[in-house]
Design a protein around this motif. Structure first.
Motif, PDB file in Angstrom:
ATOM      1  N   CYS A 173       0.855  -1.195   0.000  1.00 17.37           N
ATOM      2  CA  CYS A 173       0.000   0.000   0.000  1.00 17.37           C
ATOM      3  C   CYS A 173       0.888   1.241   0.000  1.00 17.37           C
ATOM      4  N   THR A 174       0.667   2.119  -0.974  1.00 21.39           N
ATOM      5  CA  THR A 174       1.485   3.313  -1.122  1.00 21.39           C
ATOM      6  C   THR A 174       0.662   4.579  -0.939  1.00 21.39           C
ATOM      7  N   GLU A 175       1.329   5.673  -0.612  1.00 21.13           N
ATOM      8  CA  GLU A 175       0.673   6.972  -0.519  1.00 21.13           C
ATOM      9  C   GLU A 175       0.559   7.647  -1.885  1.00 21.13           C
ATOM     10  N   GLU A 176       1.279   7.139  -2.881  1.00 13.67           N
ATOM     11  CA  GLU A 176       1.258   7.736  -4.213  1.00 13.67           C
ATOM     12  C   GLU A 176      -0.137   7.641  -4.827  1.00 13.67           C
ATOM     13  N   LYS A 177      -0.604   8.757  -5.383  1.00 10.16           N
ATOM     14  CA  LYS A 177      -1.919   8.789  -6.019  1.00 10.16           C
ATOM     15  C   LYS A 177      -1.736   8.827  -7.535  1.00 10.16           C
ATOM     16  N   LEU A 178      -2.246   7.811  -8.205  1.00  6.66           N
ATOM     17  CA  LEU A 178      -2.125   7.724  -9.648  1.00  6.66           C
ATOM     18  C   LEU A 178      -3.288   8.430 -10.335  1.00  6.66           C
ATOM     19  N   ALA A 179      -3.076   8.771 -11.581  1.00  7.58           N
ATOM     20  CA  ALA A 179      -4.113   9.454 -12.359  1.00  7.58           C
ATOM     21  C   ALA A 179      -5.318   8.542 -12.562  1.00  7.58           C
ATOM     22  N   ASN A 180      -6.468   9.171 -12.807  1.00 11.31           N
ATOM     23  CA  ASN A 180      -7.684   8.387 -13.026  1.00 11.31           C
ATOM     24  C   ASN A 180      -7.599   7.525 -14.274  1.00 11.31           C
ATOM     25  N   LYS A 181      -6.932   8.045 -15.296  1.00 11.84           N
ATOM     26  CA  LYS A 181      -6.754   7.293 -16.537  1.00 11.84           C
ATOM     27  C   LYS A 181      -5.274   7.088 -16.785  1.00 11.84           C
ATOM     28  N   LEU A 182      -4.890   5.851 -17.028  1.00 13.56           N
ATOM     29  CA  LEU A 182      -3.495   5.514 -17.280  1.00 13.56           C
ATOM     30  C   LEU A 182      -3.320   5.137 -18.747  1.00 13.56           C
ATOM     31  N   LYS A 183      -2.163   5.446 -19.301  1.00 21.70           N
ATOM     32  CA  LYS A 183      -1.829   5.023 -20.654  1.00 21.70           C
ATOM     33  C   LYS A 183      -0.388   4.551 -20.680  1.00 21.70           C
ATOM     34  N   LEU A 184      -0.084   3.689 -21.633  1.00 23.38           N
ATOM     35  CA  LEU A 184       1.249   3.116 -21.736  1.00 23.38           C
ATOM     36  C   LEU A 184       2.265   4.214 -22.044  1.00 23.38           C
ATOM     37  N   LYS A 185       3.310   4.278 -21.239  1.00 21.01           N
ATOM     38  CA  LYS A 185       4.349   5.282 -21.414  1.00 21.01           C
ATOM     39  C   LYS A 185       5.509   4.718 -22.220  1.00 21.01           C
ATOM     40  N   TRP A 186       5.928   3.504 -21.902  1.00 17.21           N
ATOM     41  CA  TRP A 186       6.979   2.807 -22.636  1.00 17.21           C
ATOM     42  C   TRP A 186       6.917   1.333 -22.320  1.00 17.21           C
ATOM     43  N   GLU A 187       7.585   0.528 -23.121  1.00 23.32           N
ATOM     44  CA  GLU A 187       7.717  -0.890 -22.813  1.00 23.32           C
ATOM     45  C   GLU A 187       9.126  -1.329 -23.175  1.00 23.32           C
ATOM     46  N   LEU A 188       9.588  -2.372 -22.504  1.00 25.96           N
ATOM     47  CA  LEU A 188      10.959  -2.850 -22.683  1.00 25.96           C
ATOM     48  C   LEU A 188      10.926  -4.350 -22.891  1.00 25.96           C
ATOM     49  N   THR A 189      11.579  -4.809 -23.935  1.00 27.79           N
ATOM     50  CA  THR A 189      11.675  -6.236 -24.229  1.00 27.79           C
ATOM     51  C   THR A 189      13.129  -6.665 -24.157  1.00 27.79           C
ATOM     52  N   GLN A 190      13.405  -7.708 -23.394  1.00 29.04           N
ATOM     53  CA  GLN A 190      14.747  -8.249 -23.247  1.00 29.04           C
ATOM     54  C   GLN A 190      14.688  -9.763 -23.269  1.00 29.04           C
ATOM     55  N   ASP A 191      15.843 -10.400 -23.493  1.00 32.77           N
ATOM     56  CA  ASP A 191      15.914 -11.849 -23.383  1.00 32.77           C
ATOM     57  C   ASP A 191      15.668 -12.266 -21.937  1.00 32.77           C
ATOM     58  N   GLY A 192      15.144 -13.454 -21.774  1.00 36.26           N
ATOM     59  CA  GLY A 192      14.879 -13.953 -20.423  1.00 36.26           C
ATOM     60  C   GLY A 192      13.406 -13.858 -20.094  1.00 36.26           C
ATOM     61  N   TRP A 193      13.080 -14.184 -18.878  1.00 35.58           N
ATOM     62  CA  TRP A 193      11.694 -14.263 -18.443  1.00 35.58           C
ATOM     63  C   TRP A 193      11.439 -13.210 -17.383  1.00 35.58           C
ATOM     64  N   TRP A 194      10.564 -12.246 -17.703  1.00 35.68           N
ATOM     65  CA  TRP A 194      10.213 -11.197 -16.747  1.00 35.68           C
ATOM     66  C   TRP A 194       9.076 -11.712 -15.866  1.00 35.68           C
ATOM     67  N   GLY A 195       9.326 -12.729 -15.088  1.00 34.06           N
ATOM     68  CA  GLY A 195       8.258 -13.371 -14.342  1.00 34.06           C
ATOM     69  C   GLY A 195       8.120 -12.898 -12.915  1.00 34.06           C
ATOM     70  N   PHE A 196       8.829 -11.824 -12.541  1.00 31.26           N
ATOM     71  CA  PHE A 196       8.817 -11.368 -11.151  1.00 31.26           C
ATOM     72  C   PHE A 196       8.544  -9.879 -11.098  1.00 31.26           C
ATOM     73  N   GLN A 197       7.969  -9.443  -9.983  1.00 29.60           N
ATOM     74  CA  GLN A 197       7.730  -8.019  -9.815  1.00 29.60           C
ATOM     75  C   GLN A 197       9.059  -7.275  -9.714  1.00 29.60           C
ATOM     76  N   PRO A 198       9.161  -6.093 -10.310  1.00 32.95           N
ATOM     77  CA  PRO A 198      10.371  -5.284 -10.141  1.00 32.95           C
ATOM     78  C   PRO A 198      10.363  -4.575  -8.793  1.00 32.95           C
ATOM     79  N   ALA A 199      11.501  -4.010  -8.439  1.00 32.89           N
ATOM     80  CA  ALA A 199      11.619  -3.158  -7.256  1.00 32.89           C
ATOM     81  C   ALA A 199      11.953  -1.746  -7.729  1.00 32.89           C
ATOM     82  N   VAL A 200      11.597  -0.751  -6.936  1.00 31.61           N
ATOM     83  CA  VAL A 200      11.822   0.649  -7.298  1.00 31.61           C
ATOM     84  C   VAL A 200      12.688   1.298  -6.230  1.00 31.61           C
ATOM     85  N   GLY A 201      13.791   1.919  -6.646  1.00 30.44           N
ATOM     86  CA  GLY A 201      14.679   2.601  -5.720  1.00 30.44           C
ATOM     87  C   GLY A 201      14.175   3.979  -5.336  1.00 30.44           C
ATOM     88  N   GLY A 202      14.871   4.617  -4.408  1.00 34.07           N
ATOM     89  CA  GLY A 202      14.451   5.923  -3.915  1.00 34.07           C
ATOM     90  C   GLY A 202      14.446   7.005  -4.977  1.00 34.07           C
TER      91      GLY A 202
END
Length: 301
Positions: free
Chosen positions: A10-39
């Motif tokens: 649960c975060t305090e960050e408030k997201l916009a009412n409507k979201l749209k794709l900003k970018w996407e990244l494709t790499q070799d391997g399996w992106w099967g896990f949630q990422p982490a976000v640094g400070g």
């Protein structure tokens, strides 16, 4: 991982009412896990082969670390060090410039996402133990030195209470562990979920995911309630700003009353999409979760 030491997602960050794709990244391997976000907003993601640092603004790769075959969600310390695990049983510390700091062998298999305590201690589970690692890579303690009672579930990460007590569950038991590694108490609870992490509410209640129910325990290990039946708990638990507990599985998303375990609502349909990648609550108390059909689902609380 799971936002904070209590695993509330649960975060305090408030997201916009409507979201749209900003970018996407494709790499070799399996992106099967949630990422982490640094400070600073940098995104850290394991792809089964490498660990990537990704610029949140445009999706460009800042650096790649290929010192190990990384998997699971990494953890980021307050000083920017990234802790990630490898397929061959190492806990790795990587500086924020992508240079490997150290590697510590833990166990051949079954390591899962690390949790960083308030004092910088890294906690990591194996198939039969909970390990505490100092920030320099030395082992602080392992629970198998105290008692051979663990069978930690496959995926959960520990949660840490305000007093430093560590909580973790196995397939059929639930543990409270002191900060020195000694077992404070153990509760027998059959059929707990091996795919989900527990969470701690603001009042100290520990919410433990079962396969077909959610259980609420006091900090002393006393059962407060058992939720109504759930088809199958797939996600880790999230605790909203209103105290409600959220989880999902087998096509349904659930909101659970924190006072009695009764559903506030249940949405979805039987045999609908699965939700294996976690659940997040934002500052507007909206619920976000991705499904196996490739969609992000957003629900009002």
């Amino acid at each position: 991982h799971n936002h904070d030491l209590k695993n509330t997602s649960c975060t305090e960050e408030k997201l916009a009412n409507k979201l749209k794709l900003k970018w996407e990244l494709t790499q070799d391997g399996w992106w099967g896990f949630q990422p982490a976000v640094g400070g600073d907003g940098t995104i850290y993601a394991a792809s089964w082969y490498n660990l990537y640092a990704i610029d949140y603004k445009d999706g460009t790769i800042k650096w790649m670390c290929d010192n190990a075959e990384f998997y699971a969600t990494p953890a980021v310390s307050t000083d920017g060090v990234i802790y990630a695990i490898s397929l061959d049983g190492y806990l790795c510390a990587i500086n924020k410039d992508g240079i490997l700091k150290w590697m510590r062998y833990i166990v051949a298999w079954d390591l899962m996402s690390p949790t960083i305590g308030g004092d910088g201690t890294i906690y990591i589970t194996t198939g039969r133990a909970l390990c505490a690692i100092n920030p320099d890579g030395t082992i602080k303690w392992r629970t198998d030195e105290f008692a051979d009672i663990f069978f930690i579930a496959a995926y959960p990460s520990p949660a840490i209470g305000d007093d430093g007590t560590i909580y973790i569950h196995g397939r059929d038991n639930f543990f409270s562990i002191n900060s020195n590694g000694s077992v404070n108490w153990e509760v027998k609870q059959p059929e707990l979920s091996y795919r989900s992490s527990l969470a701690i509410g603001n009042d100290g209640t520990i919410y433990v995911p079962g396969r077909f129910n959610v259980y609420a325990y006091s900090a002393g290990g006393v059962l407060k309630w058992k939720s109504e039946d759930i088809v199958d708990v797939e996600t880790s638990l999230a605790v909203g700003h209103d105290g409600a507990i959220y989880c999902a599985g087998s096509g349904f998303v659930y909101s659970i009353n924190p006072n009695n375990g009764i559903f506030k609502w249940k949405k979805g349909k039987e045999f609908g999409p699965s939700y294996p990648w976690g659940i997040i609550v934002d500052g507007n108390n909206r619920i976000y979760l991705c499904d196996t059909n490739g969609y992000m689902n957003i629900l009002d609380s």
